[in-house]
Design a protein around this motif. Structure first.
Motif, short mmCIF file in Angstrom:
data_model
loop_
_atom_site.label_atom_id
_atom_site.label_comp_id
_atom_site.label_asym_id
_atom_site.label_seq_id
_atom_site.Cartn_x
_atom_site.Cartn_y
_atom_site.Cartn_z
N LYS A 88 73.52 60.20 -43.48
CA LYS A 88 72.12 59.78 -43.59
C LYS A 88 71.60 59.27 -42.25
CE LYS A 88 71.50 58.27 -48.34
NZ LYS A 88 71.20 57.09 -49.16
N ALA A 89 72.49 58.66 -41.48
CA ALA A 89 72.07 58.05 -40.21
C ALA A 89 71.97 59.13 -39.14
CB ALA A 89 73.06 56.97 -39.80
N ASP A 90 70.79 59.73 -39.05
CA ASP A 90 70.57 60.76 -38.03
C ASP A 90 70.19 60.09 -36.70
OD1 ASP A 90 68.09 59.81 -38.72
OD2 ASP A 90 67.20 61.76 -39.14
N ALA A 91 69.85 60.90 -35.72
CA ALA A 91 69.54 60.37 -34.38
C ALA A 91 68.34 59.43 -34.42
CB ALA A 91 69.30 61.51 -33.41
N THR A 92 67.34 59.73 -35.24
CA THR A 92 66.16 58.88 -35.35
C THR A 92 66.53 57.51 -35.91
OG1 THR A 92 64.85 60.86 -35.77
CG2 THR A 92 63.83 58.75 -36.31
N TYR A 93 67.36 57.52 -36.94
CA TYR A 93 67.79 56.26 -37.55
C TYR A 93 68.59 55.43 -36.56
CZ TYR A 93 69.44 52.98 -41.08
OH TYR A 93 69.70 51.84 -41.79
N LEU A 94 69.51 56.08 -35.85
CA LEU A 94 70.34 55.35 -34.88
C LEU A 94 69.51 54.79 -33.74
CD1 LEU A 94 73.47 57.67 -34.76
CD2 LEU A 94 73.22 55.48 -35.94
N ALA A 95 68.47 55.52 -33.31
CA ALA A 95 67.58 55.01 -32.26
C ALA A 95 66.82 53.79 -32.77
CB ALA A 95 66.63 56.10 -31.80
N ALA A 96 66.32 53.85 -34.01
CA ALA A 96 65.61 52.71 -34.60
C ALA A 96 66.55 51.52 -34.77
CB ALA A 96 65.00 53.10 -35.94
N LEU A 97 67.80 51.78 -35.15
CA LEU A 97 68.79 50.72 -35.30
C LEU A 97 69.03 50.03 -33.97
CD1 LEU A 97 71.10 49.25 -36.86
CD2 LEU A 97 72.57 51.15 -36.22
N THR A 116 70.29 39.75 -40.43
CA THR A 116 71.46 39.88 -41.30
C THR A 116 71.52 41.37 -41.65
OG1 THR A 116 70.24 39.54 -43.36
CG2 THR A 116 71.16 37.57 -42.27
N SER A 117 72.64 41.80 -42.19
CA SER A 117 72.74 43.22 -42.52
C SER A 117 71.73 43.61 -43.60
CB SER A 117 74.17 43.58 -42.94
OG SER A 117 74.59 42.78 -44.01
N ARG A 118 71.46 42.72 -44.54
CA ARG A 118 70.48 43.04 -45.59
C ARG A 118 69.07 43.13 -45.00
NH1 ARG A 118 70.62 43.40 -50.75
NH2 ARG A 118 72.63 42.40 -50.89
N ARG A 119 68.73 42.15 -44.16
CA ARG A 119 67.39 42.18 -43.54
C ARG A 119 67.22 43.41 -42.66
NH1 ARG A 119 67.35 35.93 -41.39
NH2 ARG A 119 66.87 34.94 -43.37
N LEU A 120 68.25 43.73 -41.89
CA LEU A 120 68.19 44.88 -41.00
C LEU A 120 68.08 46.17 -41.81
CD1 LEU A 120 68.24 45.77 -38.05
CD2 LEU A 120 70.73 45.77 -38.16
N SER A 121 68.83 46.26 -42.90
CA SER A 121 68.77 47.43 -43.77
C SER A 121 67.37 47.60 -44.34
CB SER A 121 69.79 47.29 -44.89
OG SER A 121 69.65 48.35 -45.81
N ASP A 122 66.77 46.50 -44.82
CA ASP A 122 65.42 46.57 -45.39
C ASP A 122 64.40 46.96 -44.32
OD1 ASP A 122 66.46 45.84 -47.82
OD2 ASP A 122 65.90 43.72 -47.63
N TYR A 123 64.52 46.39 -43.12
CA TYR A 123 63.59 46.71 -42.04
C TYR A 123 63.69 48.18 -41.65
CZ TYR A 123 61.56 46.89 -37.37
OH TYR A 123 60.81 47.24 -36.28
N LEU A 124 64.91 48.69 -41.50
CA LEU A 124 65.09 50.09 -41.11
C LEU A 124 64.64 51.05 -42.22
CD1 LEU A 124 68.47 49.80 -39.21
CD2 LEU A 124 66.22 50.26 -38.24
N THR A 125 64.76 50.63 -43.48
CA THR A 125 64.25 51.45 -44.58
C THR A 125 62.74 51.58 -44.47
OG1 THR A 125 66.06 50.75 -46.01
CG2 THR A 125 64.11 51.67 -47.09
N GLN A 126 62.06 50.48 -44.13
CA GLN A 126 60.61 50.53 -43.95
C GLN A 126 60.22 51.41 -42.76
OE1 GLN A 126 59.49 46.48 -43.38
NE2 GLN A 126 59.72 45.92 -45.54
N GLN A 127 60.99 51.31 -41.67
CA GLN A 127 60.64 52.03 -40.45
C GLN A 127 60.96 53.52 -40.52
OE1 GLN A 127 58.94 50.58 -37.87
NE2 GLN A 127 58.85 48.90 -39.33
N THR A 128 62.10 53.87 -41.10
CA THR A 128 62.56 55.27 -41.05
C THR A 128 62.46 55.99 -42.38
OG1 THR A 128 64.85 54.69 -41.57
CG2 THR A 128 64.22 54.69 -39.24
N GLY A 129 62.36 55.24 -43.48
CA GLY A 129 62.34 55.88 -44.79
C GLY A 129 63.73 56.24 -45.31
N ARG A 131 67.31 54.84 -46.57
CA ARG A 131 67.97 53.63 -47.07
C ARG A 131 69.47 53.74 -46.86
NH1 ARG A 131 69.15 48.87 -48.26
NH2 ARG A 131 69.90 48.26 -50.29
N ILE A 132 70.02 52.78 -46.14
CA ILE A 132 71.47 52.67 -45.97
C ILE A 132 71.85 51.26 -46.40
CG2 ILE A 132 73.36 52.62 -44.31
CD1 ILE A 132 72.05 54.85 -42.82
N ALA A 133 72.83 51.17 -47.27
CA ALA A 133 73.26 49.89 -47.82
C ALA A 133 73.76 48.97 -46.71
CB ALA A 133 74.36 50.10 -48.85
#
Length: 185
Positions: A88-97, A116-129, A131-133
């Protein structure tokens, strides 16, 4: 020495130097390292039975990897891509991370100071669409050499620099810990 005619491979000095160089890589996958060790041992004259004994593989497996090396070199010894769902973590997701981890959360409009990992996961879900646990996100962070740890909260930003300097001078004059001297107890 080399009793099995099927296992005789010729390794040139250049190939042997390349095998040694690749073996020294720190992030070399263990399976590739083991196969390179088999090639090195065969080049040094060990027979297939001896290589099979110390590697814990069958003689057929050792012969197969030696033949693969003879046919394709070091590149042929690497594992083929495994089947399964693409990550799921493509290049776009890794760049946003990477961008999010290196930026304080407040500057990104978040109401907190520490990721935190939960906050970061929620933020990246909003930014990239995507969802990674949070647990898998921690694995991704480790794979990309980001360090997780507890925040160190201080009150240094609330202290008056002139008062801190005055207290340090008073401690030094009193011979306390900050004086650098012996200080009587």
């Amino acid at each position: 020495m080399n009793e099995d005619p099927a296992a005789v491979i010729t390794v040139t000095a250049e190939e042997r130097t390349e095998v040694e160089a690749v073996r020294r890589w720190r992030d070399l996958p263990l399976r590739l390292r083991e196969r390179l060790e088999m090639v090195k041992a065969a080049a040094l004259g060990q027979d297939v039975a001896a290589i099979a004994r110390w590697s814990g593989r069958t003689p057929e497996t050792v012969r197969r990897w030696l033949a693969v090396f003879a046919a394709g070199g070091i590149a042929a010894l690497a594992d083929a891509p495994r089947q399964g769902r693409p990550p799921k973590a493509d290049a776009t997701y890794l760049a946003a991370l990477e961008q999010a981890v290196e930026t304080p959360p407040r500057t990104l409009g978040q109401p907190f100071d520490v990721w935190t990992s939960r906050r970061l996961s929620d933020y990246l879900t909003q930014q990239t669409g995507t969802r990674i646990a949070p647990g898998w996100l921690r694995v991704l962070l480790k794979q990309h050499h980001f360090v997780c740890g507890r925040p160190k909260h201080t009150l240094a930003h609330l202290q008056d620099p002139t008062e801190v300097a005055a207290c340090a001078a008073a401690l030094q004059a009193a011979g306390e810990k900050g004086a650098g001297g012996t200080g009587a107890v």
